[in-house]
Motif scaffolding. Structure first.
Motif, PDB file in Angstrom:
ATOM      1  N   PRO A 195       0.832  -1.216   0.000  1.00 51.74           N
ATOM      2  CA  PRO A 195       0.000   0.000   0.000  1.00 51.74           C
ATOM      3  C   PRO A 195       0.865   1.263   0.000  1.00 51.74           C
ATOM      4  O   PRO A 195       1.935   1.298   0.603  1.00 51.74           O
ATOM      5  N   VAL A 196       0.384   2.298  -0.669  1.00 50.73           N
ATOM      6  CA  VAL A 196       1.083   3.590  -0.696  1.00 50.73           C
ATOM      7  C   VAL A 196       0.049   4.698  -0.546  1.00 50.73           C
ATOM      8  O   VAL A 196      -1.124   4.529  -0.880  1.00 50.73           O
ATOM      9  N   ARG A 197       0.522   5.824  -0.054  1.00 49.73           N
ATOM     10  CA  ARG A 197      -0.311   7.025   0.008  1.00 49.73           C
ATOM     11  C   ARG A 197       0.166   8.000  -1.046  1.00 49.73           C
ATOM     12  O   ARG A 197       1.352   8.062  -1.358  1.00 49.73           O
ATOM     13  N   GLY A 201      -8.894   0.377 -10.682  1.00 51.47           N
ATOM     14  CA  GLY A 201      -9.359   0.734  -9.344  1.00 51.47           C
ATOM     15  C   GLY A 201      -8.253   1.426  -8.564  1.00 51.47           C
ATOM     16  O   GLY A 201      -7.691   2.429  -9.006  1.00 51.47           O
ATOM     17  N   ASN A 202      -7.930   0.873  -7.390  1.00 54.27           N
ATOM     18  CA  ASN A 202      -6.867   1.438  -6.556  1.00 54.27           C
ATOM     19  C   ASN A 202      -5.493   0.863  -6.887  1.00 54.27           C
ATOM     20  O   ASN A 202      -4.508   1.212  -6.247  1.00 54.27           O
ATOM     21  N   ARG A 203      -5.428  -0.019  -7.875  1.00 50.03           N
ATOM     22  CA  ARG A 203      -4.147  -0.586  -8.281  1.00 50.03           C
ATOM     23  C   ARG A 203      -3.443   0.360  -9.251  1.00 50.03           C
ATOM     24  O   ARG A 203      -4.081   1.071 -10.027  1.00 50.03           O
ATOM     25  N   GLY A 204      -2.119   0.322  -9.193  1.00 52.69           N
ATOM     26  CA  GLY A 204      -1.365   1.148 -10.107  1.00 52.69           C
ATOM     27  C   GLY A 204       0.092   0.738 -10.141  1.00 52.69           C
ATOM     28  O   GLY A 204       0.539  -0.143  -9.397  1.00 52.69           O
ATOM     29  N   LEU A 253      -0.852  -0.696  -4.271  1.00 49.91           N
ATOM     30  CA  LEU A 253      -2.258  -0.423  -3.955  1.00 49.91           C
ATOM     31  C   LEU A 253      -2.348   0.952  -3.318  1.00 49.91           C
ATOM     32  O   LEU A 253      -1.698   1.232  -2.318  1.00 49.91           O
ATOM     33  N   MET A 254      -3.162   1.823  -3.898  1.00 45.41           N
ATOM     34  CA  MET A 254      -3.319   3.188  -3.390  1.00 45.41           C
ATOM     35  C   MET A 254      -4.269   3.205  -2.197  1.00 45.41           C
ATOM     36  O   MET A 254      -5.380   2.676  -2.261  1.00 45.41           O
TER      37      MET A 254
END
Length: 370
Positions: free
Chosen positions: A36-38, A315-318, A362-363
């Motif tokens: 996960p990242v912000r 989605g929230n993937r990048g 994942l965002m």
């Protein structure tokens, strides 16, 4: 012959084991959760140039309610939060004494009218006799005076009745505007109140204001009508336009001033008492061709500064991308990006030491800058 067969078979076994190990590692990588990242967005002005002050929402039309007469609360149907329309009853007083006073004054008025009729009839007769010179001037003047006193007593009695009726009306407190609600109450039924004692606060309309305590260092630069932004977290997360409508003249013990900003748009979701923030921008010369990001997003390798950006896929993937940048000035925790990014491009702010170019991540929830 036997030894040769063993030598040929050994590489085959090793190859099979190697392939099996690669397959297991690939399966583990596919099954491993995404890191996960912000992120934040590159903007054309640093968000750190905004002062943020906590406050609460209030109605632009707020009234302190009180009775104009003393008495005992008989009923209080308008509870806090009750929606009211023009003419609705807020509270009533026990009006028995006021009704008795009204009845007494009405009786006095009726008596004054009866007496006035008699004095008027006598005056008319005396006037005819005076015209015919059948009575003295003194008798005529006495009749005329009685007649005028009778009329004056009627006026006096009528004023007393009007006042009593008004007092009875004052015993019932009603709303005079549409779309109102009681926001706070201070008394209950059967409680004695005096004239002018505040019993409740009423707010009307959908125009809201935000009241906040502003530091003395900031309040000196404010002016009436100055555009600001407000965030009312219970209604929406995005800032709304507002303007300064009041600036306090006196400071409290903590060195802050009350400042009121009126929200420019009507919103039926807003209610008095909601938690809010005022965003007041500081004056600063900003180059519109530049972008700003938090300083902690910028790294350097071999003399080249760079940021890790987030390239959305599903989605929230990048995918993480390493982007070379050129920087400018540093101000209040933000750094100016003069080349390398475009406005709105998503920059990773957390987990930088555990990611690499091309990695799928994942965002998490974006912060308020994005």
């Amino acid at each position: 012959m036997t030894y040769r067969s063993h030598f040929i078979a050994l590489p085959v076994v090793v190859g099979i084991l190697a392939l099996t190990g690669c397959k297991d590692n690939a399966t583990q990588e596919e099954d491993a959760p995404l890191r996960p990242v912000r992120i934040t967005a590159a903007t054309n002005s640093p968000v750190d140039f905004q002062h943020r002050f906590a406050g609460t929402t209030v109605s632009a039309s707020t009234t302190n309610l009180s009775f104009q007469v003393s008495g005992t609360i008989e009923s209080f149907p308008a509870k806090a939060g009750t929606r009211l329309r023009a003419g609705d009853v807020i509270a009533t007083l026990v009006d028995d004494d006021l009704q008795l006073a009204l009845n007494k004054n009405e009786a006095l008025l009726e008596q004054a009218v009866t007496n006035a009729k008699a004095s008027t009839s006598r005056y008319q007769r005396m006037k005819e006799l005076h015209t015919k010179q059948l009575i003295s001037e003194m008798d005529y003047d006495v009749a005329k005076a009685d007649y005028q006193v009778g009329l004056a007593k009627i006026d006096q009695a009528q004023q007393a009745v009007d006042l009593s009726q008004q007092q009875v009306q004052y015993a019932t407190l009603r709303t005079s505007e549409e779309h109102c609600s009681v926001t706070q109450t201070y008394v209950t039924e059967n409680e004695n109140v005096s004239a002018g004692q505040m019993i409740a606060v009423m707010s009307c309309g959908n125009v809201m204001e935000v009241k906040a305590n502003i530091s003395e260092a900031t309040v000196s630069s404010l002016r009436i009508g100055q555009p600001v932004e407000a965030i009312i977290s219970a209604a929406q997360s995005q800032p709304v336009d507002a303007h300064i409508s009041e600036i306090g003249l006196n400071t409290g013990s903590n060195g802050t001033y009350f400042v009121t900003a009126q929200v420019d748009t009507r919103n039926t979701k807003l209610r008095p008492g909601m938690a809010a923030e005022l965003l007041i921008s500081r004056d600063f010369l900003v180059n519109n061709d530049s972008l700003w990001v938090p300083m902690n997003t910028v790294n350097e390798s071999n003399g080249q500064r760079y940021v890790m950006t987030f390239e959305p896929e599903d989605g929230n993937r990048g995918i993480v991308r390493k982007v070379a940048i050129e920087t400018g000035k540093f101000v209040a925790g933000s750094i100016e990006i003069t080349h390398g990014l475009v406005e709105g491009q998503k920059v990773i702010t957390a987990g930088l030491n555990q990611i690499y170019d091309g990695q799928e991540v994942l965002m998490l929830v974006e912060d308020n800058r994005s």
